[in-house]
Enzyme design. Structure first.
Site, PDB file in Angstrom:
ATOM      1  N   ASP A  17      14.812  -7.344  25.597  1.00  0.00           N
ATOM      2  CA  ASP A  17      14.450  -8.583  24.897  1.00  0.00           C
ATOM      3  C   ASP A  17      15.279  -8.811  23.642  1.00  0.00           C
ATOM      4  O   ASP A  17      16.007  -7.926  23.188  1.00  0.00           O
ATOM      5  CB  ASP A  17      12.943  -8.586  24.561  1.00  0.00           C
ATOM      6  CG  ASP A  17      12.439  -7.252  24.010  1.00  0.00           C
ATOM      7  OD1 ASP A  17      13.263  -6.424  23.567  1.00  0.00           O
ATOM      8  OD2 ASP A  17      11.215  -7.030  24.015  1.00  0.00           O
ATOM      9  N   ASN A  26      -1.443  -3.536  21.754  1.00  0.00           N
ATOM     10  CA  ASN A  26      -2.340  -4.314  22.618  1.00  0.00           C
ATOM     11  C   ASN A  26      -1.960  -4.164  24.087  1.00  0.00           C
ATOM     12  O   ASN A  26      -2.402  -4.935  24.929  1.00  0.00           O
ATOM     13  CB  ASN A  26      -2.330  -5.793  22.206  1.00  0.00           C
ATOM     14  CG  ASN A  26      -0.955  -6.427  22.379  1.00  0.00           C
ATOM     15  OD1 ASN A  26      -0.009  -5.787  22.807  1.00  0.00           O
ATOM     16  ND2 ASN A  26      -0.855  -7.707  22.034  1.00  0.00           N
ATOM     17  N   HIS A  78       1.149  -4.435  25.319  1.00  0.00           N
ATOM     18  CA  HIS A  78       2.303  -5.223  25.779  1.00  0.00           C
ATOM     19  C   HIS A  78       3.486  -4.334  26.143  1.00  0.00           C
ATOM     20  O   HIS A  78       3.625  -3.219  25.655  1.00  0.00           O
ATOM     21  CB  HIS A  78       2.677  -6.321  24.774  1.00  0.00           C
ATOM     22  CG  HIS A  78       3.309  -5.861  23.500  1.00  0.00           C
ATOM     23  ND1 HIS A  78       2.946  -6.353  22.270  1.00  0.00           N
ATOM     24  CD2 HIS A  78       4.293  -4.965  23.237  1.00  0.00           C
ATOM     25  CE1 HIS A  78       3.688  -5.785  21.332  1.00  0.00           C
ATOM     26  NE2 HIS A  78       4.517  -4.945  21.891  1.00  0.00           N
ATOM     27  N   GLU A 105       2.941 -10.378  26.387  1.00  0.00           N
ATOM     28  CA  GLU A 105       1.644 -10.171  25.739  1.00  0.00           C
ATOM     29  C   GLU A 105       0.519 -10.246  26.776  1.00  0.00           C
ATOM     30  O   GLU A 105       0.742 -10.698  27.908  1.00  0.00           O
ATOM     31  CB  GLU A 105       1.437 -11.228  24.647  1.00  0.00           C
ATOM     32  CG  GLU A 105       2.452 -11.166  23.514  1.00  0.00           C
ATOM     33  CD  GLU A 105       2.413  -9.879  22.683  1.00  0.00           C
ATOM     34  OE1 GLU A 105       1.421  -9.120  22.768  1.00  0.00           O
ATOM     35  OE2 GLU A 105       3.387  -9.631  21.951  1.00  0.00           O
TER      36      GLU A 105
HETATM   37  C1  F6R Z   1      10.936  -3.523  22.242  1.00  0.00           C
HETATM   38  C2  F6R Z   1       9.779  -4.090  22.904  1.00  0.00           C
HETATM   39  C3  F6R Z   1       8.359  -3.833  22.482  1.00  0.00           C
HETATM   40  C4  F6R Z   1       8.092  -2.459  21.875  1.00  0.00           C
HETATM   41  C5  F6R Z   1       6.632  -2.293  21.495  1.00  0.00           C
HETATM   42  C6  F6R Z   1       6.377  -0.973  20.761  1.00  0.00           C
HETATM   43  O1  F6R Z   1      12.147  -3.906  22.872  1.00  0.00           O
HETATM   44  O2  F6R Z   1      10.000  -4.808  23.820  1.00  0.00           O
HETATM   45  O3  F6R Z   1       7.526  -4.026  23.598  1.00  0.00           O
HETATM   46  O4  F6R Z   1       8.463  -1.467  22.792  1.00  0.00           O
HETATM   47  O5  F6R Z   1       6.236  -3.342  20.651  1.00  0.00           O
HETATM   48  O6  F6R Z   1       7.022  -1.012  19.516  1.00  0.00           O
HETATM   49  P1  F6R Z   1       7.150   0.288  18.599  1.00  0.00           P
HETATM   50  O7  F6R Z   1       7.950   1.284  19.391  1.00  0.00           O
HETATM   51  O8  F6R Z   1       7.918  -0.162  17.382  1.00  0.00           O
HETATM   52  O9  F6R Z   1       5.776   0.781  18.337  1.00  0.00           O
END
Ligand code: F6R
Length: 238
Positions: free
Chosen positions: A63, A129, A131, A136
């Site tokens: 992303d 959450n 995701h 989401e």
């Molecule tokens: C990152 C992404 C997100 C993160 C998720 C966890 O490319 O797509 O889904 O993997 O938000 O974030 P952290 O690792 O910072 O807790």
């Protein structure tokens, strides 16, 4: 069946993540899907410090924020340069083009790129959450690469990284859940107590679109790599 591997801490997780990456490479994986965020950093540190030769492989990121230039310090391009590619590059690395204002064109281009270069080994982080990517709760399990409107809570959380609240991106491009599920092998990492609820829902509760990562129960080759804090709400033995 999800394989669940519990380690002491993120440092040990980095070593285990590296081992899985190395094994995939040994088994001829050539296309690696990558995530940003704090979670995979220990794995990236081990990989980039190693003597693994992935110079003929390519990487495709999950992303990117819409409207941020690759050079913007908060862009996922910049994150990947700093934590991975500047240390040890792939032959080619792809991240969605946040500067392409044409949503249709960019999402179709990215989806085609992945169709032409199927992902052998995808690394994911887990949101609090549940995701994955920018998908989401409520995102359809069969979604393909799409533009996501960020929730106000995500915008607020990101505001501290920008000079002005108005500069915070409102949209992101993200692989869809269906896109992610086409990967041959998936590694999802999660560390810390604040991920424990999401880990429990991902692994031990019924698969539902309200918990995007629970789709992984339906994939045939997934490893869940978590530390003891993230595993603290699991009730079964692993
Ligand atoms: C990152 C992404 C997100 C993160 C998720 C966890 O490319 O797509 O889904 O993997 O938000 O974030 P952290 O690792 O910072 O807790």
């Amino acid at each position: 069946m999800m394989k669940v591997k519990i380690v002491a801490d993120p440092t040990a997780g980095g070593k285990a993540g590296y081992e899985l990456f190395a094994a995939a490479l040994e088994n001829n994986a050539r296309v690696f899907g990558l995530a940003t965020g704090s979670t995979p950093i220990s794995t990236y540190d081990e990989i980039t410090a190693s003597n693994l030769d992935f110079s003929k492989c390519i990487s495709i990121n999950l992303d990117e924020y819409v409207s941020l230039a690759p050079t913007h310090p908060q862009s996922y391009h910049a994150f990947m340069q700093e934590h991975f590619f500047d240390k040890k590059p792939f032959s080619k690395s792809y991240v969605p083009d946040g500067l392409n204002p044409d949503e249709q064109e960019e999402t179709a281009r990215y989806e085609k790129l992945i169709a032409e270069n199927p992902i052998d080994f995808q690394i994911l982080g887990l949101g609090r959450n549940g995701h994955i990517g920018f998908n989401e709760p409520g995102t359809p399990f069969d979604s393909i690469t799409h533009r996501v409107e960020l929730t106000q809570s995500t915008i607020d959380a990101n505001a501290r990284f920008f000079d002005n609240e108005k500069d915070v991106p409102r949209y992101a491009y993200s692989m869809g859940i269906g896109t992610i599920m086409k990967s041959k092998e998936i590694l999802i990492e999660a560390y810390g107590e604040n991920k424990a609820d999401a880990v429990k829902k991902m692994i031990e509760e019924p698969s539902t679109e309200q918990v995007p990562a629970s789709v992984l129960q339906q994939h045939s080759n997934v490893t869940v790599l978590i530390d003891q804090a993230a595993a603290s709400k699991l009730t079964k033995k692993y």
